[in-house]
Design an enzyme around this catalytic site. Structure first.
Site, mmCIF file in Angstrom:
data_model
loop_
_atom_site.group_PDB
_atom_site.id
_atom_site.type_symbol
_atom_site.label_atom_id
_atom_site.label_comp_id
_atom_site.label_asym_id
_atom_site.label_seq_id
_atom_site.Cartn_x
_atom_site.Cartn_y
_atom_site.Cartn_z
ATOM 1 N N SER A 121 49.309 37.527 36.314
ATOM 2 C CA SER A 121 48.453 38.578 35.672
ATOM 3 C C SER A 121 48.383 38.305 34.035
ATOM 4 O O SER A 121 48.093 37.362 33.506
ATOM 5 C CB SER A 121 48.803 40.059 36.186
ATOM 6 O OG SER A 121 48.025 40.901 35.690
ATOM 7 N N ASP A 136 43.280 44.347 30.221
ATOM 8 C CA ASP A 136 44.051 45.439 29.727
ATOM 9 C C ASP A 136 43.357 46.180 28.341
ATOM 10 O O ASP A 136 42.727 45.375 27.676
ATOM 11 C CB ASP A 136 45.523 44.940 29.487
ATOM 12 C CG ASP A 136 46.028 44.158 30.876
ATOM 13 O OD1 ASP A 136 45.805 44.810 31.795
ATOM 14 O OD2 ASP A 136 46.790 43.208 30.550
ATOM 15 N N HIS A 158 42.454 39.045 38.353
ATOM 16 C CA HIS A 158 41.717 40.202 39.005
ATOM 17 C C HIS A 158 40.176 40.333 38.941
ATOM 18 O O HIS A 158 39.573 41.350 39.029
ATOM 19 C CB HIS A 158 42.435 41.649 38.620
ATOM 20 C CG HIS A 158 43.825 41.626 38.346
ATOM 21 N ND1 HIS A 158 44.861 41.552 39.349
ATOM 22 C CD2 HIS A 158 44.554 41.676 36.936
ATOM 23 C CE1 HIS A 158 46.123 41.458 38.413
ATOM 24 N NE2 HIS A 158 45.775 41.551 37.211
#
Length: 232
Positions: A121, A136, A158
């Site tokens: 990630s 983010d 993701h």
């Protein structure tokens, strides 16, 4: 050249890192890391303190034949460890602290010299030229969005297709990035995915038959199946 294992996510099918254990084991074996110290960089964690975060990673990876120690307890580990484990969380926080502790260049130099790097990630995002394609929020400002630049493509972890809030989509946001950075390539990785990078090429891996998209300007998306390789 850098040897990297970049995961889209830590959690898949409801478990933490379980889906990646075989790949992690193979990566450790290939680089003869058995018995060595792996430096965990936990700075992407925001809501959990670093000790708690470290314990969670150590528990999840306890079957691996390595010693995982967090650099928050000893920054000098960056200079001596056998490999790096860059944890996920918030990419802005992670990059901010890599700059804060003067670790960005040190880690990049050691990885370019052959020290293996594993990250998921946010830890995959910072392995790329910049964190422009993170999902983010910018909860803190690093001095620059420039990252380790160990992997020449940008990564969107993701990744999910389709429309979201008010008709927006992840594809449209990545198209905006490519409009302003037309020479870039974005690897859009669904959860559960990883890229195994070595000797100038990358191999896409996934526990299920889930495609990744490799996206170029203006928005040319090439689907890749698990097992596919591409040159860098």
């Amino acid at each position: 050249m850098p040897s990297l294992l970049l995961l889209s996510s830590a959690c898949y099918a409801g478990t933490f890192l379980t889906h990646a254990l075989d790949n992690l084991q193979d990566f450790i074996g290939q680089h003869r890391l058995e018995g060595q110290t792996i430096a965990l960089v936990p700075f992407a964690s925001v809501l959990r303190d670093y000790a708690t975060y470290t314990q969670g990673v150590q528990e999840a990876l306890k079957s691996l034949p390595v010693q995982i120690i967090s650099v928050h307890t000893d920054l000098s580990l960056v200079d001596t460890c056998g490999g790096f484990l860059m944890g996920g969380g918030n990419s802005f926080k992670l990059l901010h602290d890599l700059y804060k502790y003067n670790l960005l260049d040190k880690i990049a130099q050691r990885v370019r010299q052959g020290v293996p790097y594993l990250g998921w990630s946010a830890g995959a995002n910072v392995a790329t030229p910049s964190i422009h394609t993170t999902n983010d929020m910018p909860i803190i400002y690093p001095p620059s969005l420039k990252a380790l630049d160990l992997f020449p493509h940008h990564i969107n972890p993701h990744f999910v297709g389709g429309k979201h809030h008010q008709g927006e989509s992840r594809q449209e946001r990545l198209a905006e990035f490519l409009a302003l950075n037309p020479s870039s390539v974005v690897d859009a990785l669904p959860d559960g995915a990883c890229l195994w990078v070595q000797e100038g090429h990358a191999r896409y891996l996934h526990p299920n038959n889930t495609l990744m998209l490799q996206i170029t300007h203006p928005y040319n998306a090439t689907p890749l199946s698990p097992g596919a390789s591409f040159e860098l």
